[in-house]
Design a protein around this motif. Sequence first.
Motif, PDB file in Angstrom:
ATOM      1  N   ARG A  88       0.831  -1.169   0.075  1.00 46.63           N
ATOM      2  CA  ARG A  88       0.063   0.129   0.156  1.00 46.63           C
ATOM      3  C   ARG A  88       0.925   1.407   0.277  1.00 46.63           C
ATOM      4  O   ARG A  88       1.937   1.289   0.774  1.00 46.63           O
ATOM      5  CB  ARG A  88      -0.905   0.037   1.245  1.00 46.63           C
ATOM      6  CG  ARG A  88      -1.775   1.265   1.504  1.00 46.63           C
ATOM      7  CD  ARG A  88      -2.442   1.369   2.803  1.00 46.63           C
ATOM      8  NE  ARG A  88      -3.059   2.465   3.246  1.00 46.63           N
ATOM      9  CZ  ARG A  88      -3.318   2.742   4.435  1.00 46.63           C
ATOM     10  NH1 ARG A  88      -2.988   1.875   5.486  1.00 46.63           N
ATOM     11  NH2 ARG A  88      -3.998   3.847   4.748  1.00 46.63           N
ATOM     12  N   LYS A  89       0.418   2.201  -0.893  1.00 46.01           N
ATOM     13  CA  LYS A  89       1.356   3.361  -0.813  1.00 46.01           C
ATOM     14  C   LYS A  89       0.661   4.541  -0.664  1.00 46.01           C
ATOM     15  O   LYS A  89      -0.427   4.751  -1.168  1.00 46.01           O
ATOM     16  CB  LYS A  89       2.120   3.289  -2.411  1.00 46.01           C
ATOM     17  CG  LYS A  89       2.941   2.460  -2.908  1.00 46.01           C
ATOM     18  CD  LYS A  89       3.683   2.495  -4.023  1.00 46.01           C
ATOM     19  CE  LYS A  89       2.648   2.390  -5.328  1.00 46.01           C
ATOM     20  NZ  LYS A  89       3.206   2.139  -6.569  1.00 46.01           N
ATOM     21  N   VAL A  90       1.256   5.460  -0.256  1.00 47.11           N
ATOM     22  CA  VAL A  90       0.493   6.843   0.461  1.00 47.11           C
ATOM     23  C   VAL A  90       1.395   8.075   0.060  1.00 47.11           C
ATOM     24  O   VAL A  90       2.583   7.982   0.400  1.00 47.11           O
ATOM     25  CB  VAL A  90       0.253   7.031   1.831  1.00 47.11           C
ATOM     26  CG1 VAL A  90      -0.481   8.238   2.158  1.00 47.11           C
ATOM     27  CG2 VAL A  90      -0.678   5.639   2.322  1.00 47.11           C
ATOM     28  N   ARG A  91       0.993   9.012  -1.015  1.00 47.67           N
ATOM     29  CA  ARG A  91       1.801   9.986  -1.441  1.00 47.67           C
ATOM     30  C   ARG A  91       1.378  11.223  -0.380  1.00 47.67           C
ATOM     31  O   ARG A  91       0.143  11.551  -0.431  1.00 47.67           O
ATOM     32  CB  ARG A  91       1.500  10.378  -2.632  1.00 47.67           C
ATOM     33  CG  ARG A  91       2.569  11.508  -3.036  1.00 47.67           C
ATOM     34  CD  ARG A  91       2.173  12.041  -4.523  1.00 47.67           C
ATOM     35  NE  ARG A  91       3.092  13.320  -4.812  1.00 47.67           N
ATOM     36  CZ  ARG A  91       2.756  13.934  -6.011  1.00 47.67           C
ATOM     37  NH1 ARG A  91       1.474  14.013  -6.609  1.00 47.67           N
ATOM     38  NH2 ARG A  91       3.392  15.301  -6.037  1.00 47.67           N
ATOM     39  N   SER A  92       2.487  11.674   0.471  1.00 42.14           N
ATOM     40  CA  SER A  92       2.285  12.804   1.384  1.00 42.14           C
ATOM     41  C   SER A  92       3.410  13.194   2.135  1.00 42.14           C
ATOM     42  O   SER A  92       4.149  12.383   2.169  1.00 42.14           O
ATOM     43  CB  SER A  92       1.445  12.238   2.620  1.00 42.14           C
ATOM     44  OG  SER A  92       1.027  13.239   3.358  1.00 42.14           O
ATOM     45  N   PRO A  93       3.587  14.469   2.461  1.00 44.20           N
ATOM     46  CA  PRO A  93       4.745  14.789   3.445  1.00 44.20           C
ATOM     47  C   PRO A  93       4.559  14.319   4.776  1.00 44.20           C
ATOM     48  O   PRO A  93       3.419  13.990   4.965  1.00 44.20           O
ATOM     49  CB  PRO A  93       4.489  16.375   3.374  1.00 44.20           C
ATOM     50  CG  PRO A  93       3.612  16.988   2.047  1.00 44.20           C
ATOM     51  CD  PRO A  93       3.026  15.679   2.055  1.00 44.20           C
ATOM     52  N   ILE A  94       5.453  13.558   5.277  1.00 39.82           N
ATOM     53  CA  ILE A  94       5.450  12.983   6.575  1.00 39.82           C
ATOM     54  C   ILE A  94       4.783  13.665   7.654  1.00 39.82           C
ATOM     55  O   ILE A  94       3.924  13.345   8.166  1.00 39.82           O
ATOM     56  CB  ILE A  94       6.744  12.553   7.013  1.00 39.82           C
ATOM     57  CG1 ILE A  94       7.381  11.478   5.918  1.00 39.82           C
ATOM     58  CG2 ILE A  94       6.715  11.738   8.452  1.00 39.82           C
ATOM     59  CD1 ILE A  94       9.042  11.168   6.073  1.00 39.82           C
ATOM     60  N   GLU A  95       5.241  14.978   7.773  1.00 35.04           N
ATOM     61  CA  GLU A  95       4.684  15.887   9.090  1.00 35.04           C
ATOM     62  C   GLU A  95       3.422  16.240   8.825  1.00 35.04           C
ATOM     63  O   GLU A  95       2.656  16.519   9.918  1.00 35.04           O
ATOM     64  CB  GLU A  95       5.523  16.936   9.056  1.00 35.04           C
ATOM     65  CG  GLU A  95       5.567  17.886   7.813  1.00 35.04           C
ATOM     66  CD  GLU A  95       6.556  17.713   7.185  1.00 35.04           C
ATOM     67  OE1 GLU A  95       7.310  18.761   6.304  1.00 35.04           O
ATOM     68  OE2 GLU A  95       7.235  16.396   6.838  1.00 35.04           O
ATOM     69  N   VAL A 121      10.258  20.728  11.107  1.00 34.12           N
ATOM     70  CA  VAL A 121       9.928  19.764  10.421  1.00 34.12           C
ATOM     71  C   VAL A 121      10.436  18.385  11.064  1.00 34.12           C
ATOM     72  O   VAL A 121       9.687  17.537  11.313  1.00 34.12           O
ATOM     73  CB  VAL A 121      10.614  19.862   9.232  1.00 34.12           C
ATOM     74  CG1 VAL A 121      10.671  18.342   8.181  1.00 34.12           C
ATOM     75  CG2 VAL A 121      10.394  20.885   7.999  1.00 34.12           C
ATOM     76  N   ARG A 122      11.581  18.232  11.781  1.00 34.36           N
ATOM     77  CA  ARG A 122      11.959  17.482  12.647  1.00 34.36           C
ATOM     78  C   ARG A 122      10.737  17.184  13.735  1.00 34.36           C
ATOM     79  O   ARG A 122      10.488  16.053  13.764  1.00 34.36           O
ATOM     80  CB  ARG A 122      13.085  17.897  13.553  1.00 34.36           C
ATOM     81  CG  ARG A 122      13.691  16.834  14.316  1.00 34.36           C
ATOM     82  CD  ARG A 122      14.436  17.237  15.349  1.00 34.36           C
ATOM     83  NE  ARG A 122      13.954  18.280  16.212  1.00 34.36           N
ATOM     84  CZ  ARG A 122      14.505  19.527  16.615  1.00 34.36           C
ATOM     85  NH1 ARG A 122      15.940  19.715  16.191  1.00 34.36           N
ATOM     86  NH2 ARG A 122      13.876  20.405  17.322  1.00 34.36           N
ATOM     87  N   ASP A 123      10.154  18.251  14.375  1.00 35.18           N
ATOM     88  CA  ASP A 123       9.340  17.855  15.595  1.00 35.18           C
ATOM     89  C   ASP A 123       7.922  17.367  14.910  1.00 35.18           C
ATOM     90  O   ASP A 123       7.374  16.375  15.363  1.00 35.18           O
ATOM     91  CB  ASP A 123       8.984  19.137  16.230  1.00 35.18           C
ATOM     92  CG  ASP A 123      10.254  19.536  17.219  1.00 35.18           C
ATOM     93  OD1 ASP A 123      11.279  18.686  17.095  1.00 35.18           O
ATOM     94  OD2 ASP A 123      10.258  20.740  17.430  1.00 35.18           O
ATOM     95  N   GLY A 124       7.540  17.590  13.494  1.00 32.94           N
ATOM     96  CA  GLY A 124       6.682  17.060  12.947  1.00 32.94           C
ATOM     97  C   GLY A 124       6.757  15.704  12.571  1.00 32.94           C
ATOM     98  O   GLY A 124       5.902  14.820  12.755  1.00 32.94           O
ATOM     99  N   LEU A 125       8.015  15.332  12.049  1.00 31.32           N
ATOM    100  CA  LEU A 125       8.078  14.033  11.893  1.00 31.32           C
ATOM    101  C   LEU A 125       8.176  12.987  13.087  1.00 31.32           C
ATOM    102  O   LEU A 125       7.374  12.103  12.681  1.00 31.32           O
ATOM    103  CB  LEU A 125       9.761  13.951  11.240  1.00 31.32           C
ATOM    104  CG  LEU A 125      10.068  14.472   9.950  1.00 31.32           C
ATOM    105  CD1 LEU A 125      11.552  14.364   9.752  1.00 31.32           C
ATOM    106  CD2 LEU A 125       9.012  14.377   8.952  1.00 31.32           C
ATOM    107  N   LEU A 126       8.499  13.529  14.099  1.00 35.61           N
ATOM    108  CA  LEU A 126       8.506  12.768  15.366  1.00 35.61           C
ATOM    109  C   LEU A 126       7.163  12.904  15.817  1.00 35.61           C
ATOM    110  O   LEU A 126       6.534  11.630  16.332  1.00 35.61           O
ATOM    111  CB  LEU A 126       9.503  13.406  16.450  1.00 35.61           C
ATOM    112  CG  LEU A 126      10.904  13.206  15.912  1.00 35.61           C
ATOM    113  CD1 LEU A 126      11.615  13.846  17.111  1.00 35.61           C
ATOM    114  CD2 LEU A 126      11.444  11.729  16.107  1.00 35.61           C
ATOM    115  N   ARG A 127       6.345  13.878  15.746  1.00 30.26           N
ATOM    116  CA  ARG A 127       5.076  13.706  16.060  1.00 30.26           C
ATOM    117  C   ARG A 127       4.170  12.771  15.305  1.00 30.26           C
ATOM    118  O   ARG A 127       3.252  11.952  15.662  1.00 30.26           O
ATOM    119  CB  ARG A 127       4.249  15.117  16.101  1.00 30.26           C
ATOM    120  CG  ARG A 127       4.894  16.123  16.996  1.00 30.26           C
ATOM    121  CD  ARG A 127       3.630  17.208  17.379  1.00 30.26           C
ATOM    122  NE  ARG A 127       3.922  18.079  15.952  1.00 30.26           N
ATOM    123  CZ  ARG A 127       4.623  19.007  15.694  1.00 30.26           C
ATOM    124  NH1 ARG A 127       5.617  19.386  16.687  1.00 30.26           N
ATOM    125  NH2 ARG A 127       4.643  19.607  14.511  1.00 30.26           N
TER     126      ARG A 127
END
Length: 231
Positions: A88-95, A121-127
Motif C-alpha cells: 500500500r502506497k501513500v503520497r504525502s509529506p510525512i509531517e 519539520v523534525r518535530d513534525g516527523l517525530l509527532r
Amino acid sequence: MSEPLVREGYSGTGPGGITPDGCAVEVYTRLPVGNEPDVIAGAVPAGSSILELGCGAGRVTHPLVRRGFDVTAVDESAEMLEQVRGVRKVRSPIESLDLGEETFDVVMLASFLVHAGDPRVRDGLLRTCRRYVRDGGVVLIQREGEDYHRGLPRERVDPAGYTVRLVHSEPVGDGVRSVRAEYEFDDGRWTQTFLSRPLSKEEFEGHLGAAGLRVDRYLTDDGIWVRALPE
C-alpha cells in the motif's frame, strides 16, 4: 496532490527526476540494500505492520515485504512511489500525513530524516511517528553516526561498482550544516545537496521525549539505529 516545491537549501543534479529534497530517483533505484532489513527484523515481531515514512524507491521496502512484513509506504515524491511494488502506497509529506485513526505495530523513520535542518519539520516527523504507533508498538529511527560530518571529503567504492562521496559539510548557521554528496556510476553521475542538523545523543533523546517517545535501546554499536517506545 501537486508535486511539492524544491526546498531551500536542497538540490540535486543528474539524469532523471529529482525530489524536493534533492534525491535523484534513478540513484535510489540503483542503490543496493544494506543491513537495514536485518536490523529491523531483529528489533520487531515477525509479520508486524510497518508504516515506513520516507520509503523512497523501495530499497528497504521490498526486502521487508519478502520477509513477510505488512508495509505501508509513505513518500511525498510521486516518481519515487512509482518504483515501489507490492505494498500500500501513500503520497504525502510525512509531517502532514493523515491516515485517520489507523495505527501500526512499527513506525519507521530512516534515511537520517530526524536530522532535518528545520526544527519544525523534525518535530513534525517525530509527532507523526508517535501518532501512528499503536500502544505496545515500537518506533525505529535511523540517526547519523558521530563521525558523519568529520574527515571530509571521503569516499566509498561499493562492491557493486559505484562510488559514493561525501564532499563537504559546511556550517550555514543555527547549528545546521549544508552537506554535498556525489554518486558516480559507470554511466552517470549525480549530486545531492541537503541540510542536516547534527544532534548529540542527549539532544536526540530530548526531542524524542518532547514528542512522547523514549529510547528503549540502541540497536547497533554505532548508535545509528534506535528503537523507541511510546510514553
